[in-house]
Design an enzyme around this catalytic site. Structure first.
Site, PDB file in Angstrom:
ATOM      1  CB  VAL A  77       3.972 -10.333  -3.968  1.00  0.00           C
ATOM      2  CG1 VAL A  77       3.948  -8.936  -4.560  1.00  0.00           C
ATOM      3  CG2 VAL A  77       2.654 -11.056  -4.227  1.00  0.00           C
ATOM      4  CB  CYS A  78       9.155  -9.047  -6.301  1.00  0.00           C
ATOM      5  SG  CYS A  78      10.618  -8.022  -6.089  1.00  0.00           S
ATOM      6  CB  VAL A  79       9.670  -7.039  -0.858  1.00  0.00           C
ATOM      7  CG1 VAL A  79      11.165  -7.200  -1.063  1.00  0.00           C
ATOM      8  CG2 VAL A  79       9.400  -5.901   0.124  1.00  0.00           C
ATOM      9  CB  ALA A  82       5.168  -5.402  -3.674  1.00  0.00           C
TER      10      ALA A  82
END
Lengths: 119, 106, 132
Positions: A77-79, A82
């Site tokens: 999940v892309c930080v 997110a």
């Protein structure tokens, strides 16, 4: 063959996440490897363990988790995406991890094919 | 310029609402494959206002449509443009393997 | 995270040709901004990066964005910073520009304007194409 998959939409507004999941499953069924699924834009919502669809609906968060744990697919999940959307480590379903956008470029380099699903 | 690379183009937008299919057909080189998925499956139907645009390229592009998305939309009984192939998800995976890069026209 | 690739002055072990295709207008949706973030990150990996603006994506680099009235960050100047990240191959499809009544003069960055067919050749020479 090694596949990387990029998903750009959440599991409820668009079909993209379902298409991505079915593609990943079909690739694994054919003996290919799906090394990483990268969740970007609203796709970060695919990782939220509190997602509770109605009982007659598919639970995509759970399906991704199973795919990740059973077949060793790295669910990233892309930080940046997110954090914008309030998705933090404590909300992640099993098998997901939060990491940087570099993981997308890295899978683009390492995989034989990168396939994008979005809107 | 190396032209050895073969591309698979996927399109997922209805051609009646968005220009993704039109742009894809403009940029897709002869010998490439185009796969219509999700709402783009409407672009595979015969006798629509966009049929001619697609039919004009079926001779030099491999045009495929995802059967599951056609069926979901009640289109299994509708005739498709000549030369359009129906594939399943396994066929989608095969197409991705047979081509060097996959470009998604979102 | 880029360590596997740029820890060595002899250059990266793998250099792939990455093309980022921008087809969406800015502000109406988040794709333009978040796609730009991917391009910026890709620079850290020493890959051969091209950025394409076509269809409504050409509006991303229209000069003179002023977002004061819409509560959104004006990120258009970041396109000018790409050069500093060694992302220098910026392309615009001529047909998309003309269809939207724009010319090169309207753009905030220097680009190479390509015909559909030249862009098609370029796209067919890439290893990875990422589109939004």
């Amino acid at each position: 063959m090694k596949f990387g998959i990029l998903v750009n939409e959440g599991p409820f507004t668009h079909q993209a996440s379902d298409s991505a999941y079915l593609f990943a499953k079909a690739a694994i069924a054919k003996g290919h490897e799906v090394t990483r699924v990268f969740f970007y834009h609203d796709a970060v919502n695919n990782s939220n363990k509190h997602s509770a669809p109605q009982s007659d609906d598919r639970n995509l968060v759970k399906l991704w988790s199973e795919l990740g744990t059973e077949h060793g697919v790295d669910l990233v999940v892309c930080v940046a995406a997110a954090l914008r959307r309030g998705i933090t480590d404590d909300l992640l379903a099993e098998g997901f991890n939060i990491s940087g956008l570099g993981q997308l470029i890295e899978v683009g380099i390492e995989a034989d094919r990168l396939v994008t699903f979005g809107d | 310029m190396s032209n050895d690379i073969k591309m698979l183009h996927t399109v997922n937008k209805s051609p009646f609402e968005r220009n993704s299919l039109e742009s894809c057909l403009r940029l897709a080189k002869d010998g490439s494959a185009v796969l219509l998925i999700e709402d783009a499956v409407y672009g595979a139907l015969l006798n629509t206002s966009v049929s001619d645009q697609v039919a004009a390229r079926t001779g030099n592009l491999r045009v495929c449509v995802l059967g599951a998305d056609l069926n979901a939309r009640g289109l299994a009984d509708k005739p498709l443009i000549d030369g359009v192939e129906i594939v399943d998800y396994g066929g989608f995976v095969d197409l991705a393997c047979e081509h060097d890069t996959v470009q998604s026209w979102l | 995270m880029a360590d596997d690739y740029d820890d060595d002055d002899d250059g990266p072990e793998v250099v792939k040709r990455f093309m980022f295709v921008n087809r969406k207008a800015p502000y109406g949706s988040i794709y333009a901004l978040e796609s730009l973030e991917v391009v910026l990150i890709s620079a850290a990996f020493d890959q051969d990066v091209s950025v394409v603006f076509m269809d409504d994506g050409v509006f991303q680099i229209k000069k003179g964005h002023d977002t004061d009235g819409i509560n959104m960050k004006n990120f258009s100047k970041t396109y000018r910073a790409l050069d500093g990240y060694d992302v220098e191959k910026l392309y615009v499809e001529a047909e998309s520009l003309a269809a939207r009544g724009l010319t090169e003069e309207d753009l905030i960055v220097d680009v190479e304007v390509l015909s559909s067919s030249a862009l098609s050749d370029l796209m067919n020479s890439q290893d990875v194409v990422i589109s939004a």
